[in-house]
Motif scaffolding. Sequence first.
Motif, PDB file in Angstrom:
ATOM      1  N   TYR A  41      34.060   8.691  -9.064  1.00 23.12           N
ATOM      2  CA  TYR A  41      33.980   8.410 -10.885  1.00 23.12           C
ATOM      3  C   TYR A  41      33.801   7.209 -11.064  1.00 23.12           C
ATOM      4  CZ  TYR A  41      37.740  12.289  -9.432  1.00 23.12           C
ATOM      5  OH  TYR A  41      38.378  13.488  -9.148  1.00 23.12           O
ATOM      6  N   GLN A  42      33.058   7.590 -12.621  1.00 22.11           N
ATOM      7  CA  GLN A  42      32.881   6.586 -13.722  1.00 22.11           C
ATOM      8  C   GLN A  42      33.473   5.941 -14.334  1.00 22.11           C
ATOM      9  OE1 GLN A  42      29.436   7.999 -15.860  1.00 22.11           O
ATOM     10  NE2 GLN A  42      28.845   5.184 -16.722  1.00 22.11           N
ATOM     11  N   LEU A  43      34.272   5.010 -15.120  1.00 24.02           N
ATOM     12  CA  LEU A  43      34.456   4.124 -15.730  1.00 24.02           C
ATOM     13  C   LEU A  43      34.162   4.156 -17.319  1.00 24.02           C
ATOM     14  CD1 LEU A  43      37.976   3.453 -16.664  1.00 24.02           C
ATOM     15  CD2 LEU A  43      37.074   1.098 -16.174  1.00 24.02           C
ATOM     16  N   LYS A  44      34.664   5.246 -18.385  1.00 23.52           N
ATOM     17  CA  LYS A  44      33.868   5.023 -19.406  1.00 23.52           C
ATOM     18  C   LYS A  44      34.979   5.306 -20.266  1.00 23.52           C
ATOM     19  CE  LYS A  44      29.570   5.931 -22.139  1.00 23.52           C
ATOM     20  NZ  LYS A  44      28.207   6.567 -21.414  1.00 23.52           N
ATOM     21  N   ASP A  45      35.699   4.283 -21.805  1.00 20.73           N
ATOM     22  CA  ASP A  45      36.324   4.315 -22.927  1.00 20.73           C
ATOM     23  C   ASP A  45      37.397   5.418 -22.617  1.00 20.73           C
ATOM     24  OD1 ASP A  45      33.843   4.416 -24.065  1.00 20.73           O
ATOM     25  OD2 ASP A  45      33.127   6.532 -24.564  1.00 20.73           O
ATOM     26  N   GLY A  46      38.299   4.449 -21.326  1.00 18.49           N
ATOM     27  CA  GLY A  46      39.150   5.250 -20.955  1.00 18.49           C
ATOM     28  C   GLY A  46      39.666   6.168 -20.157  1.00 18.49           C
ATOM     29  N   MET A  47      38.323   6.380 -19.897  1.00 18.17           N
ATOM     30  CA  MET A  47      38.155   8.303 -18.991  1.00 18.17           C
ATOM     31  C   MET A  47      37.395   7.486 -17.576  1.00 18.17           C
ATOM     32  SD  MET A  47      40.214  10.273 -21.306  1.00 18.17           S
ATOM     33  CE  MET A  47      39.251  11.934 -19.757  1.00 18.17           C
ATOM     34  N   LEU A  48      38.334   8.230 -17.020  1.00 15.75           N
ATOM     35  CA  LEU A  48      37.355   8.490 -15.487  1.00 15.75           C
ATOM     36  C   LEU A  48      36.981   9.799 -14.973  1.00 15.75           C
ATOM     37  CD1 LEU A  48      40.331   6.652 -13.365  1.00 15.75           C
ATOM     38  CD2 LEU A  48      37.547   6.301 -13.382  1.00 15.75           C
ATOM     39  N   ARG A  49      35.637   9.984 -15.313  1.00 19.37           N
ATOM     40  CA  ARG A  49      34.686  11.001 -15.414  1.00 19.37           C
ATOM     41  C   ARG A  49      34.206  11.215 -13.778  1.00 19.37           C
ATOM     42  NH1 ARG A  49      28.918  11.592 -17.685  1.00 19.37           N
ATOM     43  NH2 ARG A  49      28.665  14.114 -17.213  1.00 19.37           N
ATOM     44  N   ASN A  50      34.009  12.349 -13.089  1.00 18.97           N
ATOM     45  CA  ASN A  50      33.820  12.208 -12.144  1.00 18.97           C
ATOM     46  C   ASN A  50      32.091  12.642 -11.721  1.00 18.97           C
ATOM     47  OD1 ASN A  50      32.822  14.928  -9.562  1.00 18.97           O
ATOM     48  ND2 ASN A  50      34.110  13.608  -9.164  1.00 18.97           N
ATOM     49  N   TYR A 116      24.471  -4.403 -11.962  1.00 21.11           N
ATOM     50  CA  TYR A 116      24.824  -5.950 -12.639  1.00 21.11           C
ATOM     51  C   TYR A 116      26.102  -6.899 -11.948  1.00 21.11           C
ATOM     52  CZ  TYR A 116      20.440  -4.074 -15.407  1.00 21.11           C
ATOM     53  OH  TYR A 116      19.411  -3.674 -16.007  1.00 21.11           O
ATOM     54  N   GLY A 117      26.787  -6.329 -11.384  1.00 18.32           N
ATOM     55  CA  GLY A 117      27.972  -6.783 -11.011  1.00 18.32           C
ATOM     56  C   GLY A 117      28.921  -5.966 -11.884  1.00 18.32           C
ATOM     57  N   GLU A 118      28.720  -5.469 -12.910  1.00 19.15           N
ATOM     58  CA  GLU A 118      30.042  -5.226 -13.912  1.00 19.15           C
ATOM     59  C   GLU A 118      30.389  -4.021 -13.573  1.00 19.15           C
ATOM     60  OE1 GLU A 118      28.190  -4.400 -17.674  1.00 19.15           O
ATOM     61  OE2 GLU A 118      27.506  -6.050 -17.482  1.00 19.15           O
ATOM     62  N   LEU A 119      32.108  -4.113 -13.334  1.00 13.83           N
ATOM     63  CA  LEU A 119      33.164  -2.444 -12.838  1.00 13.83           C
ATOM     64  C   LEU A 119      32.188  -1.002 -13.533  1.00 13.83           C
ATOM     65  CD1 LEU A 119      35.189  -1.646 -11.821  1.00 13.83           C
ATOM     66  CD2 LEU A 119      36.835  -1.875 -13.130  1.00 13.83           C
ATOM     67  N   PHE A 120      31.902  -0.019 -12.974  1.00 14.23           N
ATOM     68  CA  PHE A 120      31.425   0.629 -12.824  1.00 14.23           C
ATOM     69  C   PHE A 120      32.480   2.149 -12.757  1.00 14.23           C
ATOM     70  CE2 PHE A 120      29.230   4.935 -11.781  1.00 14.23           C
ATOM     71  CZ  PHE A 120      28.655   5.091 -12.391  1.00 14.23           C
ATOM     72  N   GLY A 121      32.759   2.121 -11.125  1.00 15.89           N
ATOM     73  CA  GLY A 121      33.620   3.005 -11.240  1.00 15.89           C
ATOM     74  C   GLY A 121      34.521   3.247  -9.698  1.00 15.89           C
ATOM     75  N   THR A 122      34.657   4.287  -9.146  1.00 12.45           N
ATOM     76  CA  THR A 122      35.144   4.297  -7.805  1.00 12.45           C
ATOM     77  C   THR A 122      34.819   4.938  -6.768  1.00 12.45           C
ATOM     78  OG1 THR A 122      36.872   5.893  -8.448  1.00 12.45           O
ATOM     79  CG2 THR A 122      37.723   4.227  -9.218  1.00 12.45           C
ATOM     80  N   LEU A 123      34.496   4.890  -5.726  1.00 14.90           N
ATOM     81  CA  LEU A 123      34.482   5.813  -4.657  1.00 14.90           C
ATOM     82  C   LEU A 123      35.932   6.429  -4.065  1.00 14.90           C
ATOM     83  CD1 LEU A 123      32.346   6.951  -2.726  1.00 14.90           C
ATOM     84  CD2 LEU A 123      31.906   4.311  -1.518  1.00 14.90           C
ATOM     85  N   ALA A 156      21.716   3.999 -16.718  1.00 16.44           N
ATOM     86  CA  ALA A 156      21.313   5.827 -17.461  1.00 16.44           C
ATOM     87  C   ALA A 156      22.595   6.371 -17.417  1.00 16.44           C
ATOM     88  CB  ALA A 156      20.812   6.739 -16.462  1.00 16.44           C
ATOM     89  N   LEU A 157      23.991   5.837 -16.366  1.00 17.03           N
ATOM     90  CA  LEU A 157      24.690   7.061 -16.448  1.00 17.03           C
ATOM     91  C   LEU A 157      25.727   5.966 -17.707  1.00 17.03           C
ATOM     92  CD1 LEU A 157      25.740   7.553 -13.038  1.00 17.03           C
ATOM     93  CD2 LEU A 157      24.984   9.542 -14.384  1.00 17.03           C
ATOM     94  N   ARG A 158      25.395   4.528 -17.643  1.00 16.21           N
ATOM     95  CA  ARG A 158      26.507   3.761 -18.714  1.00 16.21           C
ATOM     96  C   ARG A 158      26.305   4.020 -20.044  1.00 16.21           C
ATOM     97  NH1 ARG A 158      29.486   0.241 -17.959  1.00 16.21           N
ATOM     98  NH2 ARG A 158      28.870  -0.444 -15.115  1.00 16.21           N
ATOM     99  N   ASP A 159      24.256   4.111 -20.398  1.00 12.56           N
ATOM    100  CA  ASP A 159      24.212   4.552 -21.479  1.00 12.56           C
ATOM    101  C   ASP A 159      24.150   5.792 -21.708  1.00 12.56           C
ATOM    102  OD1 ASP A 159      24.317   2.160 -21.594  1.00 12.56           O
ATOM    103  OD2 ASP A 159      21.384   2.004 -20.850  1.00 12.56           O
ATOM    104  N   GLY A 160      24.753   6.649 -20.932  1.00  5.60           N
ATOM    105  CA  GLY A 160      24.847   8.089 -22.298  1.00  5.60           C
ATOM    106  C   GLY A 160      23.213   9.029 -21.495  1.00  5.60           C
ATOM    107  N   THR A 161      21.973   8.117 -20.951  1.00  9.97           N
ATOM    108  CA  THR A 161      20.751   8.322 -20.937  1.00  9.97           C
ATOM    109  C   THR A 161      20.629   9.680 -19.934  1.00  9.97           C
ATOM    110  OG1 THR A 161      19.928   7.188 -19.981  1.00  9.97           O
ATOM    111  CG2 THR A 161      19.888   6.659 -22.447  1.00  9.97           C
ATOM    112  N   ALA A 162      21.970   9.812 -18.473  1.00 18.03           N
ATOM    113  CA  ALA A 162      21.326  10.587 -17.703  1.00 18.03           C
ATOM    114  C   ALA A 162      22.266  11.778 -18.139  1.00 18.03           C
ATOM    115  CB  ALA A 162      21.832   9.905 -16.285  1.00 18.03           C
ATOM    116  N   LYS A 163      22.126  13.017 -16.787  1.00 19.19           N
ATOM    117  CA  LYS A 163      23.134  13.990 -17.488  1.00 19.19           C
ATOM    118  C   LYS A 163      23.498  14.597 -15.775  1.00 19.19           C
ATOM    119  CE  LYS A 163      21.403  18.405 -17.426  1.00 19.19           C
ATOM    120  NZ  LYS A 163      20.919  19.862 -17.736  1.00 19.19           N
ATOM    121  N   VAL A 164      25.429  15.129 -16.132  1.00 16.94           N
ATOM    122  CA  VAL A 164      25.216  14.887 -14.765  1.00 16.94           C
ATOM    123  C   VAL A 164      25.480  16.202 -14.669  1.00 16.94           C
ATOM    124  CG1 VAL A 164      27.307  14.643 -13.130  1.00 16.94           C
ATOM    125  CG2 VAL A 164      26.162  12.475 -13.707  1.00 16.94           C
ATOM    126  N   GLU A 165      25.373  17.390 -13.443  1.00 18.20           N
ATOM    127  CA  GLU A 165      25.417  18.892 -13.039  1.00 18.20           C
ATOM    128  C   GLU A 165      26.625  18.313 -12.048  1.00 18.20           C
ATOM    129  OE1 GLU A 165      21.887  21.920 -11.387  1.00 18.20           O
ATOM    130  OE2 GLU A 165      21.794  20.679 -13.507  1.00 18.20           O
TER     131      GLU A 165
END
Length: 175
Positions: A41-50, A116-123, A156-165
């Motif tokens: 899961y990625q944390l972005k804008d207060g949401m966890l997105r699978n 970069y050592g910044e929080l991204f999300g969870t496994l 790319a995921l943090r910046d929104g330039t990648a797409k998840v399917e």
Amino acid sequence: MTNAATANDALEIYTNILKADGPAGLAFLNKRVPHRYTGVYQLKDGMLRNLYLFDKQGQHIPADIIEVPLQDSFCQFVLREDGFSTSNTLRDRRLDGLRFQGALGSYHGLPILDNYGELFGTLCHFDAQCLSLDDSEYEFLRQAARLLPRYINTRALRDGTAKVEHHATSAALVA
């Protein structure tokens, strides 16, 4: 063979899977545990997105676990406490009042830091049933979480330039 040697061998296998198949190797992680789901899961804008999900049963991914507000998630404890594990969500008082308490029987998760050592999300591993995860497997999951940023294009995921399917048995990154 010692448990440490076994864990090191498994970590080497997992690394090779990431190198060859990337980006998350969740089928391998999930095969090691009884839990139905293993996810990133990625944390972005207060949401966890699978981003990636492996389901042992190969079913359609339930909509209510694709995107979850942080305040409703078990992941909030992972992020706050550098990991979170519960084998019975109904009996775990830390979860009182949360939307998914009881809907998920067990949850075991660890934070993922980006390149970069910044929080991204969870496994995490999770299931509707109450299932435990032994300490050595939880430590293996921690090591896997440390490896993942090398194989997930986190910028790319943090910046929104990648797409998840999403797919029935896993979710795959489409760059």
